[in-house]
Structure formats: C-alpha cells, structure tokens
Design an enzyme around this catalytic site. Structure first.
Site, PDB file in Angstrom:
ATOM      1  N   GLU A 181      57.266  -4.596 -32.368  1.00 15.15           N
ATOM      2  CA  GLU A 181      57.749  -5.304 -33.581  1.00 15.15           C
ATOM      3  C   GLU A 181      59.120  -5.661 -33.630  1.00 15.15           C
ATOM      4  OE1 GLU A 181      55.794  -3.006 -36.842  1.00 15.15           O
ATOM      5  OE2 GLU A 181      53.969  -4.208 -36.479  1.00 15.15           O
TER       6      GLU A 181
ATOM      7  N   ARG B  37      56.979   6.878 -29.966  1.00 15.81           N
ATOM      8  CA  ARG B  37      55.502   6.222 -30.584  1.00 15.81           C
ATOM      9  C   ARG B  37      54.803   5.372 -29.632  1.00 15.81           C
ATOM     10  NH1 ARG B  37      56.234   2.903 -35.429  1.00 15.81           N
ATOM     11  NH2 ARG B  37      54.757   3.753 -36.611  1.00 15.81           N
TER      12      ARG B  37
ATOM     13  N   LYS C  86      48.991   6.684 -33.928  1.00 15.85           N
ATOM     14  CA  LYS C  86      48.526   6.506 -35.185  1.00 15.85           C
ATOM     15  C   LYS C  86      46.818   6.998 -35.008  1.00 15.85           C
ATOM     16  CE  LYS C  86      51.546   2.826 -36.898  1.00 15.85           C
ATOM     17  NZ  LYS C  86      51.712   1.532 -37.522  1.00 15.85           N
TER      18      LYS C  86
ATOM     19  N   TRP D  96      48.542 -10.781 -36.037  1.00 19.98           N
ATOM     20  CA  TRP D  96      48.893 -10.625 -37.455  1.00 19.98           C
ATOM     21  C   TRP D  96      47.776 -11.277 -38.362  1.00 19.98           C
ATOM     22  CZ3 TRP D  96      54.816 -10.963 -37.333  1.00 19.98           C
ATOM     23  CH2 TRP D  96      55.644  -9.946 -36.817  1.00 19.98           C
TER      24      TRP D  96
ATOM     25  N   HIS E 134      41.978  -5.492 -41.330  1.00 21.28           N
ATOM     26  CA  HIS E 134      43.320  -6.248 -41.400  1.00 21.28           C
ATOM     27  C   HIS E 134      42.926  -7.633 -42.239  1.00 21.28           C
ATOM     28  CE1 HIS E 134      47.139  -7.055 -40.591  1.00 21.28           C
ATOM     29  NE2 HIS E 134      47.576  -6.219 -39.421  1.00 21.28           N
TER      30      HIS E 134
ATOM     31  N   GLU F 249      49.831   1.599 -47.558  1.00 19.87           N
ATOM     32  CA  GLU F 249      50.231  -0.004 -47.254  1.00 19.87           C
ATOM     33  C   GLU F 249      49.093  -0.919 -47.260  1.00 19.87           C
ATOM     34  OE1 GLU F 249      52.109  -0.251 -43.207  1.00 19.87           O
ATOM     35  OE2 GLU F 249      51.771  -2.438 -43.336  1.00 19.87           O
TER      36      GLU F 249
ATOM     37  N   ASN G  38      62.108   1.582 -37.900  1.00 19.88           N
ATOM     38  CA  ASN G  38      62.623   0.370 -37.583  1.00 19.88           C
ATOM     39  C   ASN G  38      63.980   0.801 -37.947  1.00 19.88           C
ATOM     40  OD1 ASN G  38      60.428  -1.252 -36.965  1.00 19.88           O
ATOM     41  ND2 ASN G  38      60.195  -1.701 -39.127  1.00 19.88           N
TER      42      ASN G  38
ATOM     43  N   GLU H 177      60.583   0.836 -46.418  1.00 17.80           N
ATOM     44  CA  GLU H 177      59.559   0.138 -45.844  1.00 17.80           C
ATOM     45  C   GLU H 177      58.135   0.690 -46.228  1.00 17.80           C
ATOM     46  OE1 GLU H 177      60.664  -1.417 -42.105  1.00 17.80           O
ATOM     47  OE2 GLU H 177      58.420  -2.169 -41.781  1.00 17.80           O
ATOM     48  N   ARG H 178      57.278   0.029 -46.791  1.00 23.41           N
ATOM     49  CA  ARG H 178      56.136   0.164 -47.296  1.00 23.41           C
ATOM     50  C   ARG H 178      56.055   1.245 -48.281  1.00 23.41           C
ATOM     51  NH1 ARG H 178      54.640  -4.298 -45.836  1.00 23.41           N
ATOM     52  NH2 ARG H 178      54.765  -4.818 -43.295  1.00 23.41           N
TER      53      ARG H 178
ATOM     54  N   ASP I  11      46.116  -0.291 -37.081  1.00 22.47           N
ATOM     55  CA  ASP I  11      47.247  -0.040 -37.713  1.00 22.47           C
ATOM     56  C   ASP I  11      46.849   0.103 -39.299  1.00 22.47           C
ATOM     57  OD1 ASP I  11      49.928   0.158 -38.664  1.00 22.47           O
ATOM     58  OD2 ASP I  11      50.447  -2.100 -38.854  1.00 22.47           O
TER      59      ASP I  11
HETATM   60  C1  GCV Z   1      57.916   0.729 -39.824  1.00 24.36           C
HETATM   61  C2  GCV Z   1      53.108  -1.631 -39.615  1.00 24.36           C
HETATM   62  C3  GCV Z   1      53.898  -2.014 -40.971  1.00 24.36           C
HETATM   63  C4  GCV Z   1      55.223  -1.918 -40.502  1.00 24.36           C
HETATM   64  C5  GCV Z   1      55.624  -0.579 -39.694  1.00 24.36           C
HETATM   65  C6  GCV Z   1      54.898  -0.527 -38.446  1.00 24.36           C
HETATM   66  C7  GCV Z   1      55.182   0.696 -37.698  1.00 24.36           C
HETATM   67  O1  GCV Z   1      52.975  -2.947 -38.794  1.00 24.36           O
HETATM   68  O2  GCV Z   1      53.380  -2.971 -41.490  1.00 24.36           O
HETATM   69  O3  GCV Z   1      56.046  -2.004 -41.715  1.00 24.36           O
HETATM   70  O4  GCV Z   1      56.986  -0.619 -39.321  1.00 24.36           O
HETATM   71  O5  GCV Z   1      53.414  -0.697 -38.853  1.00 24.36           O
HETATM   72  O6  GCV Z   1      54.248   1.530 -37.928  1.00 24.36           O
HETATM   73  O7  GCV Z   1      56.088   0.769 -37.040  1.00 24.36           O
END
Ligand code: GCV
Length: 736
Positions: free
Chosen positions: A322, A355, A391, A573, A552, A424, A241, A198-199, A396
């Site tokens: 998410e 998280r 974060k 989003w 964003h 990303e 995820n 992912e990413r 994000d």
């Molecule tokens: C792993 C953002 C990214 C998602 C990521 C999420 C997160 O939304 O687009 O791909 O998911 O952050 O940090 O959980």
C-alpha cells in the site's frame, strides 16, 4: 526534567507512599460511588453486591502483606488498595495483626513469607510472567497467597484475584496456576504523530506528542493498568504507515517518557520503522538493505534508541505494501529487509515484526494469494529475532474470512497473528460486534499442518512447530474518548483481545461473562440478556453486511456502510472484484477452476474448501461462484438464502434495541442511554446494508424478493448516491 501531570482528569491510581495509601484506603471506603462515564473500563471496583460473598471476602482478607519498593510491586500494592477498598467497602490495612487472615503477595525474593512456603517447584513451571494463587495455612494462620517468580507475575496475580472478586466467585478453595501461552501480547496503535488515528473511531491518539516528554497525562498510567489487568505486555506506539520522525532524538525522548510510565506495568514499547528512514533522516541516497552504509545507519539508530529506552522491544514494519517503501524497491527480498533491521536490534535483545500484509495491483493473481506466494518461499530465510506478522485472514480484517494459509505454512518462522480490535470493516463505532467469537473461530481452526489438531492457536503458541518466539498483536481501538474505545461495548473487544492473548483456550462466553460483570453489573438477568446479545453480535454483523462468505463490500476508503457497486480506482480495492456477481451467480471461484487459492491450504482443508459438498455455508461465496438458482443445504435457492441472511442480521439488530430497552434501570443511565443510541443506530445501519445490497445484487439475479420479506426502504439509485459518513471520525449516516 521535572514531570507534571496535565491534570485533565483525575487519575484512577492512588498517590505513592504508605501514608498516602492508608489515606486512600479511607477514601476508597468512604467515597460515594463515582459517576459512571465509561472511563474506568472493567476496573470500577464497586462494593460487592452479594452479601454472602462480601462476608466471605472480608473474612478471608483482613489485611494485606505485599512488601517491596520495586515499581511493579508498588503498582500491585496500589491496585490492591484501590480494588479491595472499593470491593470490600472498607479499609484493608497493610499491617497484619497476629492471627488475622491475610492476603500475602510477592516473589520468593521480595517476600520472606512467600519464600518460606516451599512453592519453588510449582513456580518454576510458570515462567517469568505466571503466578499462582492459593489458600494456605501458615504458622497456624490462614493466608491467601499470590506468588510469582517475578514482580510482574505478582501484578498479574493481583489483577486475577481482583477479577474473581469483581465477578463474585468464591475464593474459598482457590488453587490457581496461570501463565501466558503466548510470550508477546501486543497492541498495535495505528497512531500518527499529528494525533490522528488510522481506522480510529475513539477520538484522537492518546499520545500527546506535543506535550511529551514534559507532561505526562494521567491516562498513560490508566492505559498501562488496563493493559496489565488483561496481560498485554507491549505497545507499538506508531502507525505501520510509518513516519520516520519518531526515530529522531526529540521523539525518542518522548517515547522514553511513555516507556517510563508503562514499565512498572510490564509493558515494553515498540516502534514502526519506516524503511526509507536512512534517506529521510540520514540524508542517504538509498535504503538498500544490503548497502553497508545503510546497515550501519540502522545499527547506529538502534544503538541510539536503546540509549533512550534500554528495554525497547523492537520494530514493526510494513514494507512494499500500500505504497510503503521496502526492500523490493532495491530488488531485495522481504527477508533481506527484515534481517538488516534484525541485525541492528539483535545486540540489544530486540526483535523485528515484519508484516506479511503485502499485495499489489501490479501482480495479476488473486489478491488473497499474494501474501502466501511472497512469504512461503522465504520460510527459513529470516534471522532468529524476526517474527512474521500475519493477519488472521488472507484478505483484510473482514467480518468473516478463513484463516490465512500462512498459519501452518511457515514452520521455520515464528508468526505473530495480527487481529483488528478497531472495527474498520465491522461497523466502526456503533456496532455491538463482540469479536471474541470471530477470533476464536480462527484460533481454533485446524490447519492440518501436522495432521489433525494442528490448530492456529498451536501454531501461535509454538507447540506445533517449536517456535522459540510466540506472539499475537491487536490493532488497538483506543483513543482519548472518555470511553477510550468510542463506545462502552467496544471496550469488550480490548478486554477480549488481552484475555485471549494470555489464554487462547478461553471461551468467548467466559470472556463476555467476566467483562459484563466487571463493566456493568453482576445482576443475573442483565448478564443473561447482554451475554446473548454479545455472543450473537458478530454473526449478526456478518449477516447484514457480508453473508455466506461475501467479503469487502464496504464503501471505498473509509469502509463505512455498503457500496457493493463501487469502483475504487483499482480492482483489488473494489467490491465487485470480490463478489464477482453476474447474471449467472455470485462469489469468487478460488478452486482449481478459478484462482486456486484453496491450494495454499493443507490437503484436508483445501479439499474441504474446494468441494461444494463440504464447504461450510459461512465460506461458500469466498471460495465458489454459485448460481442464483442453485439450492443450498437449507433447500432454498442461493438468492432466497442470501435475502434471508440479510434479513436475519437486521432482525437481530432490531431485537437488540428491544432487549436492551427492557434492561433500563439495571445500570447507570449515562452508559445505558449511550448504548441505546448505538444499538438504534446499528439497527438503521443494518437495514441500510440489507436494502442496498439486495437491490444491487438483484440487478444480476433478476429474482424477486421472496414473499414475507420486507421491501427496501429506498431505490438502489438512492443508496448509490448517498454520501456517508459526513465525518469519518464519527461514522454515522443520516439519510438511511
Ligand atoms: C494501516 C487496511 C486498512 C489500512 C491499513 C492496512 C494495513 O488496508 O484499510 O488503513 O493501513 O490495512 O493493515 O496496513
């Protein structure tokens, strides 16, 4: 089970054993330079080009004494063999004849010579992972000593010394004492079990789950070496995820095999825990964290994991965010969920990183407020082995965000800061964007939690609130691409993350300087030019993507390229939600007259962000809705300043293409041409961003593009209908 290497590519490490080592010395000294393909990262070890330095090193290190057969000491010895053989261009023997100047490395337990030097008091201050390097005279002989309390400190000391040699700095009067300021320095891999990442923009996942545990790719050890060379000491192997399958016995055997490769390099493994695993794997009807059967399931699962991996680090969890399952599905709090897992791993010394990246379209408040609103009230409610992972910014991983107000806002809860090394939102594969300046901006930011000087770095290293646990995590940009990171310049961000995790006080310039010297060349003209390019590259990306505090504005889903107009299916989003452009102005009012997110900061910061007089231009539109005609500090209207910033980003991107071209011949053609293609692509992408954004925002401002600024290449309609990238794993765009 017998293990074998897949043999897909030659490992960088030498074979084991003294005889083999001597053979390696000879090989390293005699072998022609290996073709540069980016695989060797910053551990290339070419012969030192400065003749005076080479003489200095050769006369200081005639032989090596690094005794002991513990796996980490063997790894340190192998690295020295490889490194010194290459850098000094000659055999550096393990046996030291009388009177020969030696490099001596070890702990007081592994080396009688180190024990005899009386370094006890100095070493005590350096903890488990620190080391010292010193030039000493012992028994009438000069010796360069690397000493540490534990084997891993010796390994870190070896990499430190090799860095000094690679960067051609003097070792004549060396007196180094170094220990990490943060205890956990982790890479978070968003790697899925099907090897997608992912990413990820660097090929497939390094972890070849299908071939594990029987086949161990040589890249696993190279990965561990690279991490150890910059002090990274943990890897979360799987995506937040999460997929519960990684917790099954078949996968735990694979995890154990990876842990076995990483262990000598001081790297612990961690896994992501899918909160609903008791249902998916255990056949239970609930995953309620207060249900005794659920708690017993996790305890048994933790016991099982530790049977496979005795030094397993613990769990990383994304819950109720998410679409991920979590304790709120059962009307329990994040603390209830985290504490249940913490209780399961506590008997084994494990931790839980929980998280704070939570937000929901169902919550009517400003998205950036939600993590603080959720977690601040839970401060003090977590078990001692829970760390909350936050974060860097409240949104994000944007090109620029203010620091998250949770830093300083959770005095009773140790926080891990999560940075995104993979880009990303920062151009992904092609962009130059060197991220150390962005991370430093956050680390050095003052939260004022305990008055002036309460920097985010001091929150993280525990000195501000007395956290017992400290840490930082970077979302990895690593895959099975030859370059590891999708481009040669992206390697710099892996390097910078590790260096800052060890010492958040390092400067970005120092990190860039080291990395360029080790990765490319010590040639001063190359160094000066590339350092300037790297140092300006993040600001350049901010300018052409989201200047003046915008955030964003990326296309929906893949987040590559501009789409300030896009509706992503839900407001939080969608770029228009964040930019809030209308005929009067642009920007998100987060002052008391708007969402009042500024109130989450300590008063001096809140006041600074809330006032139009004191808000830095860099955060202006993040916190304020500003009229198109209003004048900024520069004296220009907001509209003119916006256009000017977009243009500045494009101008820098174009200049980089020219500067780089002027460096042709100074490094190998493979990496030179590759970077050249990336820079050219970035210049086109910068123009795309600038044109699309200006045209779209112009529909609100209704103001002309100021004189002297380029006209957009296409119409807004053209950009709105452009579909890029065709392949999200190799992001690029042909139509721009
Ligand atoms: C792993 C953002 C990214 C998602 C990521 C999420 C997160 O939304 O687009 O791909 O998911 O952050 O940090 O959980």
């Amino acid at each position: 089970m017998r293990r074998r290497s897949s043999g897909a590519r030659a490992p960088l490490r030498p074979p084991r054993g003294r005889v083999a080592l001597l053979a390696l010395f000879l090989l390293a000294a005699a072998a022609p330079a290996r073709a540069e393909d980016g695989h060797s990262l910053w551990l290339r070890y070419p012969r030192v080009s400065d003749a005076a330095r080479l003489r200095e090193y050769r006369s200081a290190i005639a032989c090596v004494r690094l005794e002991g057969q513990a796996p980490t000491l063997r790894a340190a010895r192998e690295e020295l063999s490889l490194g010194l053989g290459g850098l000094l261009g000659r055999v550096v023997p393990l046996a030291c004849p009388a009177g020969a100047p030696a490099l001596v490395a070890g702990t007081p337990a592994s080396s009688a010579l180190v024990a005899s030097l009386g370094l006890g008091a100095d070493l005590r201050a350096l903890g488990d992972e620190g080391f010292l390097i010193r030039m000493v005279v012992t028994g009438g002989r000069r010796a360069l000593v690397i000493a540490a309390n534990r084997d891993v400190g010796v390994l870190y000391g070896v990499f430190d010394l090799l860095r000094r040699l690679q960067t051609q700095s003097s070792i004549a009067n060396l007196r180094v004492a170094s220990a990490p300021r943060l205890r956990l320095r982790l890479l978070d891999h968003w790697d899925n079990l099907d090897r997608t990442v992912e990413r990820g923009y660097a090929g497939s996942s390094l972890w070849d789950w299908a071939a594990l545990p029987g086949t161990l790719s040589p890249r696993y050890r190279d990965y561990a070496r690279a991490n150890a060379s910059i002090g990274i000491n943990g890897a979360v192997l799987t995506n937040v995820n999460a997929n519960a399958t990684v917790l099954t016995p078949a996968y735990l055997a694979k995890v154990a095999a990876l842990a076995g490769v990483f262990r000598p390099y001081g790297i612990q493994v961690y896994l992501t825990a899918r909160f609903s695993a008791p249902i998916e794997l255990g056949g239970m009807k609930t995953a309620d964290p207060l249900d005794p059967a659920v708690r017993a399931w996790w305890k048994a699962k933790a016991d099982e994991i530790y049977r496979y991996v005795p030094d397993f680090g613990g769990f990383l969890v994304k819950a109720n965010s998410e679409g991920q399952p979590g304790p709120q599905d059962y009307h329990r709090s994040h603390a209830d969920g985290a504490n249940m897992l913490a209780d399961a791993v506590a008997p084994h010394g494990g931790i839980v990183m929980w998280r704070a990246f939570v937000y929901s379209a169902g919550v009517p408040t400003d998205r950036i407020r939600q993590a603080y609103d959720e977690f601040h009230p839970l401060d003090g409610a977590f078990r001692p082995n829970v760390m909350v992972q936050v974060k860097n910014g409240p949104l994000d991983f944007q090109p620029r965000e203010p620091f998250s107000p949770l830093f300083g806002g959770m005095p009773k809860t140790p926080l891990v800061m999560e940075l995104q090394v993979t880009k990303e939102y920062l151009g992904q594969r092609n962009s130059l964007a060197f991220l150390a300046p962005m991370w430093k901006e956050v680390l050095d930011a003052d939260t004022y939690a305990r008055g002036p000087g309460s920097t985010v770095a001091r929150v993280l290293d525990g000195t501000l609130h007395g956290y017992a646990r400290t840490g930082i995590a970077g979302v990895a940009n690593i895959g099975d691409d030859t370059t590891w990171c999708g481009s040669d310049f992206n390697q710099a961000n892996w390097y910078a993350f590790g260096r800052l995790a060890w010492n958040p006080g390092l400067t970005s310039v120092q990190i860039a300087d080291e990395w360029i010297r080790m990765t490319f060349t010590n040639d001063p003209s190359f160094l000066e030019a590339v350092e300037a390019m790297m140092m300006g590259s993040r600001e350049e990306a901010v300018n052409y993507m989201t200047p003046l505090g915008l955030a964003h504005q990326m296309a929906t889903g893949h987040h590559f390229g501009p789409a300030p107009w896009a509706w992503a299916g839900r407001a939080d989003w969608s770029p228009p939600y964040f930019a809030r452009a209308d005929t009067l102005g642009i920007g998100f009012d987060r002052t008391a007259s708007g969402s009042d997110a500024v109130a989450q900061y300590f008063p001096p910061v809140a006041a600074r962000f809330a006032s139009r007089d004191s808000i830095p231009d860099a955060f202006l539109l993040f916190f304020h809705h500003v009229g198109w005609h209003e004048r900024l500090r520069s004296g220009r209207t907001l509209w003119d300043e916006l256009v000017r910033r977009y243009d500045a980003g494009v101008a820098t991107a174009r200049a980089n293409v020219r500067i780089w071209e002027g460096l042709r011949g100074k490094i190998d053609t493979v990496r030179f041409d590759r970077a050249s293609a990336n820079l050219t692509a970035e210049a086109a992408e910068a123009r795309w961003w600038r044109d699309a954004s200006i045209l779209y925002f112009q529909t609100f401002s209704r103001m002309p593009i100021p004189m002297g600024h380029e006209r957009p290449a296409h119409t807004l309609d053209y950009y709105e209908t452009l579909r890029c990238p065709a392949n999200p794993r190799r992001p690029s765009c042909d139509g721009i």
